[in-house]
Design a protein around this motif. Structure first.
Motif, PDB file in Angstrom:
ATOM      1  N   THR A   1      23.322  28.733  -4.948  1.00 49.28           N
ATOM      2  CA  THR A   1      22.270  28.985  -5.926  1.00 49.28           C
ATOM      3  C   THR A   1      21.178  27.934  -5.941  1.00 49.28           C
ATOM      4  OG1 THR A   1      23.488  27.886  -7.711  1.00 49.28           O
ATOM      5  CG2 THR A   1      23.837  30.262  -7.441  1.00 49.28           C
ATOM      6  N   GLY A   2      21.476  26.717  -5.470  1.00 50.07           N
ATOM      7  CA  GLY A   2      20.465  25.670  -5.481  1.00 50.07           C
ATOM      8  C   GLY A   2      21.060  24.285  -5.418  1.00 50.07           C
TER       9      GLY A   2
ATOM     10  N   ARG B   1      16.747  25.841  -8.445  1.00 48.29           N
ATOM     11  CA  ARG B   1      17.075  26.966  -7.576  1.00 48.29           C
ATOM     12  C   ARG B   1      16.352  26.754  -6.251  1.00 48.29           C
ATOM     13  NH1 ARG B   1      20.121  30.106 -10.479  1.00 48.29           N
ATOM     14  NH2 ARG B   1      19.750  30.440 -12.674  1.00 48.29           N
ATOM     15  N   TRP B   2      16.838  27.408  -5.206  1.00 46.53           N
ATOM     16  CA  TRP B   2      16.255  27.205  -3.878  1.00 46.53           C
ATOM     17  C   TRP B   2      14.772  27.511  -3.835  1.00 46.53           C
ATOM     18  CZ3 TRP B   2      18.478  23.852  -1.238  1.00 46.53           C
ATOM     19  CH2 TRP B   2      19.870  23.734  -1.217  1.00 46.53           C
TER      20      TRP B   2
END
Length: 98
Positions: free
Chosen positions: A25-26, A39-40
């Motif tokens: 998710t990140g 987050r990415w």
């Protein structure tokens, strides 16, 4: 121990060592008194400068991780490859390597 050292030893410190976790998710950075997550889509690139591994948030801010924080050079390269793959999947425009 002096009175000042005792006082400081009992205080919470925002600049203490933290743990960075890279997952699907990140990126999450956790310390004793804080937790931050990106987050990415917020990550623009990853680079290595001198003795630092930099995960860039947007264009001008970076999460700075000393290279010595990784268990081995292989562990750092594995983390870098994971991040690059996530950036490609998230559609990041820049995954510059240095």
């Amino acid at each position: 121990m002096t009175a000042v050292k005792k006082h400081l030893a009992g205080m919470l410190n925002a600049f203490e060592a933290k743990t960075a976790i890279f997952d699907a998710t990140g990126v999450t950075v956790t310390g004793q008194i804080s937790e931050t997550k990106w987050r990415w889509a917020a990550i623009s690139r990853v680079t290595c400068e001198r003795e630092f591994f930099l995960v860039w948030i947007g264009g001008s801010s970076a999460l700075v991780i000393p290279r010595r924080s990784f268990a081995s050079p292989t562990a750092r390269l594995t983390a870098e490859a994971f991040i690059r793959a996530r950036l490609l999947a998230a559609g990041s425009s820049s995954t510059a390597r240095r």
